[in-house]
Design an enzyme around this catalytic site. Structure first.
Site, PDB file in Angstrom:
ATOM      1  N   GLU A 167      -6.423  -8.159  -0.909  1.00 21.98           N
ATOM      2  CA  GLU A 167      -6.864  -8.315   0.502  1.00 21.98           C
ATOM      3  C   GLU A 167      -8.436  -7.823   0.795  1.00 21.98           C
ATOM      4  OE1 GLU A 167      -4.810  -5.767   3.150  1.00 21.98           O
ATOM      5  OE2 GLU A 167      -3.006  -5.895   2.201  1.00 21.98           O
TER       6      GLU A 167
ATOM      7  N   GLU B 286       0.666  -1.319  -0.024  1.00 15.63           N
ATOM      8  CA  GLU B 286      -0.029   0.058  -0.003  1.00 15.63           C
ATOM      9  C   GLU B 286       0.948   1.368  -0.030  1.00 15.63           C
ATOM     10  OE1 GLU B 286      -2.829  -0.579   3.156  1.00 15.63           O
ATOM     11  OE2 GLU B 286      -4.085  -1.548   1.790  1.00 15.63           O
TER      12      GLU B 286
HETATM   13  C1  GLA Z   1      -4.379  -3.051   4.644  1.00 15.90           C
HETATM   14  C2  GLA Z   1      -2.935  -3.482   4.790  1.00 15.90           C
HETATM   15  C3  GLA Z   1      -2.612  -4.682   5.702  1.00 15.90           C
HETATM   16  C4  GLA Z   1      -3.568  -4.487   6.849  1.00 15.90           C
HETATM   17  C5  GLA Z   1      -5.155  -4.513   6.510  1.00 15.90           C
HETATM   18  C6  GLA Z   1      -6.080  -4.146   7.769  1.00 15.90           C
HETATM   19  O1  GLA Z   1      -4.907  -3.467   3.542  1.00 15.90           O
HETATM   20  O2  GLA Z   1      -2.336  -3.680   3.764  1.00 15.90           O
HETATM   21  O3  GLA Z   1      -1.166  -4.907   6.200  1.00 15.90           O
HETATM   22  O4  GLA Z   1      -3.091  -3.380   7.903  1.00 15.90           O
HETATM   23  O5  GLA Z   1      -4.974  -3.051   5.840  1.00 15.90           O
HETATM   24  O6  GLA Z   1      -7.370  -3.773   7.319  1.00 15.90           O
END
Ligand code: GLA
Ligand code: GLA
Length: 666
Positions: free
Chosen positions: A309, A152
């Site tokens: 995710e 991210e």
């Molecule tokens: C993001 C991050 C993860 C985690 C999630 C929690 O997507 O990439 O490492 O922190 O949020 O929702």
């Protein structure tokens, strides 16, 4: 580039065995549980730098060797991360320059993640080095499917190194000519003509924050810094594992980076999807999510993406983290696949025992066994996805597009005037998208510099800024038979936020639309102006344009304020196409009625041969059609043709969908 990297839908997620290095028996248990959950992939190493390089130049990959072997032995794929998202403490201690400087000019201390300077040569070198070692060691590993670059990417740094890099970037962009920059930034305003490049620095609260062109330049620079940081990360991977695709996980409609500019640098787009299924309007959440899926799908011209995710149950970062109703995570998984995802992945496989995210949802929670609701539901999703090999690599052809452009979103946020409050550019784009989505009409969500020739309908809500030949592209699109829709703020400024002179919208677009926009009225929240269209009355909100037609036909009129009688909806034949102007912010009722009148003429058809009841959404991708019930009640759908249920092989003429249920049809 290929459309397909694996023969099955990827089912898995973030896996942090490095947190369990002292209780390795858990690793074997993880493999057993992954088999049970129909998990075929694990994303490893995202935040593991302090374990793999415990001291500068001292590497220990033994734990990762073991994990990669275990994954391979269990027939699972690894999505292997580069660790730049978070760094070991020694690195920051020895090289403080790697830490980020905030807008205040104060350097952050060590901690959290996403806390690095994007320019720092030391940081780039350290990242390149560890990435090289990963590529040397695992680049040809049988388990390796894909590189997951960092995590991210986000934020910005205001340190001296970044200021210097920004000035160098400006010099290049403005041909080393300060006069050119002064002109394009309109620096005569408030006496801001620069005479030395060193007088320029990043926008900040306690410094310059009123020059939109500077703010745009800074966002563009930050985007380019991320891209060059990314290119630096992947250089050793490309060299040592040229056939392994690279991605980085993106965050919804995050505007700190121009994702549409970053996307071409990725082999495959991936994103982290956390819809709020506890919000009162499930269909609205579903629409928001569908819109983002389509934006990411469109970034690579329709190529499938990964949903890197999602949560199998709750998140931990909202003010209140309620449980989504059972069934919604599975429906969200199907929705992702329907919109172009070739993966359903979670954050996270196993809940951390300690730390900030220990109460975030996970497939395996602190209880540690398989007889939990979440585990069983996740396993059921996995079993279902195993029957969807036919979905992998499938595309959706869209004849409609909504222009939703990252740079335009910045410009719309930055200008001062009309309404300062309640600007919601993405929301406005989504309103138009929603009417098509509910009707089962596939829609691309595209940047303004996209070739439009394949579309029949292009909607350009609040397209305030026109850059890179957009004026000509929109004109030729219409001339060649396209249907174009514009709204207030259309075509006011160029890429430097300089207003077009000689009347709005810019240049030739006045002929395309057969009108000129003379004034714009702004309405406070709650106030609306009646608009009459097709014998019905609708409510105009937020902004109302006063138009001076020069050929456009009036299709609807304002019926209030001093501009009652002024055209509110116009249509203009241009070449073989038509350009419509909707001179206000419309509500869903108006958009529905207006688009219905247009799309029937264009011969647009729903993706599914059925009359869809409210709350039921259909999407065709490849050979399969997904019919999804976002209602919390049984909902009956009748089809006009006989489909085959992809899972049972049985013929389907009607389906009774349970609450949050779905059916996959061929
Ligand atoms: C993001 C991050 C993860 C985690 C999630 C929690 O997507 O990439 O490492 O922190 O949020 O929702
Ligand atoms: C004040 C200032 C002007 C201008 C106007 C705008 O009057 O003196 O420079 O900013 O406000 O309303």
């Amino acid at each position: 580039m290929k459309d397909k990297y694996y023969d099955h839908i990827i089912h898995g997620g973030d896996y942090n065995p490095d947190q369990w290095i002292d209780t390795k028996e858990i690793w074997d248990e993880d493999m057993r549980l992954m088999d049970l959950a129909h998990v075929n992939s694990a994303t490893v190493g995202i935040f593991s730098w302090s374990l793999t390089e415990p001291e500068e130049g001292v590497y220990d990959f033994s734990w990762l060797d073991e994990i990669m072997e275990k994954l391979a032995a269990h027939g699972k794929k690894a999505i292997l991360a580069t660790p730049s998202g978070a760094r070991p403490p020694w690195l920051a201690q020895k090289y403080p320059e790697v830490l980020r400087v905030e807008e205040t000019g104060i350097r952050n201390e060590y901690g959290v993640r996403h806390n690095h300077c994007l320019t720092s040569p030391v940081y780039r070198e350290k990242v390149r080095e560890i990435n090289r070692r990963l590529a040397e060691r695992y680049g040809k590993h049988p388990a390796l499917l894909m590189w997951h670059i960092s995590n991210e990417y986000s934020g910005e740094c205001h340190c001296e190194l970044c200021q210097k890099a920004f000035r160098a970037w400006l010099r290049e962009r403005y041909h080393n000519d300060l006069n050119e920059l002064n002109f394009k930034w309109w620096n005569g305003f408030w006496s801001h003509r620069f005479t030395d490049w060193d007088q320029i620095s990043s926008p900040k609260g306690r410094g310059e924050n009123h020059v939109p062109a500077l703010k745009l330049a800074w966002r563009r620079f930050v985007t380019d810094q991320h891209i060059s940081f990314f290119e630096n990360e992947i250089a050793p991977l490309r060299e040592l594992s040229p056939d392994v695709p690279v991605t980085t996980n993106l965050m919804r409609l995050y505007t700190g980076i121009d994702y549409q500019k970053l996307a071409p640098h990725l082999d495959i787009v991936s994103w982290d999807n956390y819809p709020d299924w506890t919000a009162p309007d499930t269909l609205d959440t579903a629409c928001e999510t569908a819109f983002v899926h389509d934006a990411f799908r469109s970034m690579k011209h329709g190529k499938p993406f990964y949903m890197m995710e999602s949560t199998p149950s709750v998140v931990n970062w909202r003010p209140v983290n309620g449980l989504p109703a059972p069934g919604l995570p599975e429906l969200a998984a199907i929705q992702a696949v329907a919109h172009g995802a070739d993966s359903v992945q979670y954050f996270q496989w196993r809940a951390s025992r300690g730390g900030h995210e220990k109460f975030h949802g996970a497939v395996v929670d602190h209880y540690g066994k398989e007889d939990t609701r979440v585990f069983k539901e996740t396993a059921a999703v996995g079993a279902m996805l195993e029957k969807l090999d036919a979905a992998v690599g499938g595309r959706t052809e869209a004849k409609a597009a909504v222009i939703c452009d990252w740079e335009n979103s910045w410009a719309v946020d930055f200008y001062c005037g009309y309404r300062r409050d309640g600007r919601d550019y993405f929301g406005a784009c989504r309103k138009w998208y929603r009417a098509l989505w509910e009707r089962g009409i596939p829609t691309d969500v595209i940047p303004m510099d996209r070739d439009l020739s394949g579309y029949d309908l292009v909607i350009a809500p609040y397209l305030y800024m026109l850059k890179n030949g957009t004026e000509d592209r929109l004109a030729s699109f219409t001339e060649n038979g396209g249907t174009l829709i514009a709204t207030p703020l259309f075509g006011l400024v160029d890429e430097y936020d300089l207003c077009y002179l000689g009347g709005f919208p810019a240049g030739r677009l006045k002929e395309v639309f057969g009108l000129r926009r003379e004034e714009t009225d702004a309405l406070p929240d709650g106030e609306t102006v009646p608009v009459e269209f097709s014998k019905k009355t609708y409510a105009a909100a937020k902004l109302c344009d006063i138009l001076i037609p020069s050929g456009a036909k009036t299709l609807g009129k304002f019926r209030g304020k001093f501009y009652a009688e002024s055209p509110a909806v116009t249509g203009n034949a241009y070449g073989r196409g038509t350009a419509y102007y909707v001179a206000f912010e419309p509500d869903a009722d108006f958009i529905g009625a207006f688009l219905t009148s247009i799309i029937s003429g264009l011969g647009f058809q729903s993706d599914v041969k059925a009359t869809l009841p409210a709350g039921v959404i259909a999407r065709k991708r490849g050979d399969l059609t997904y019919v999804m019930n976002f209602n919390n009640k049984n909902t009956q759908v009748f089809f006009y043709k006989t489909y085959t249920n992809e899972f049972t092989g049985k013929p389907v003429l009607s389906a009774l969908l349970p609450p949050y249920g779905y059916v996959v049809l061929r």
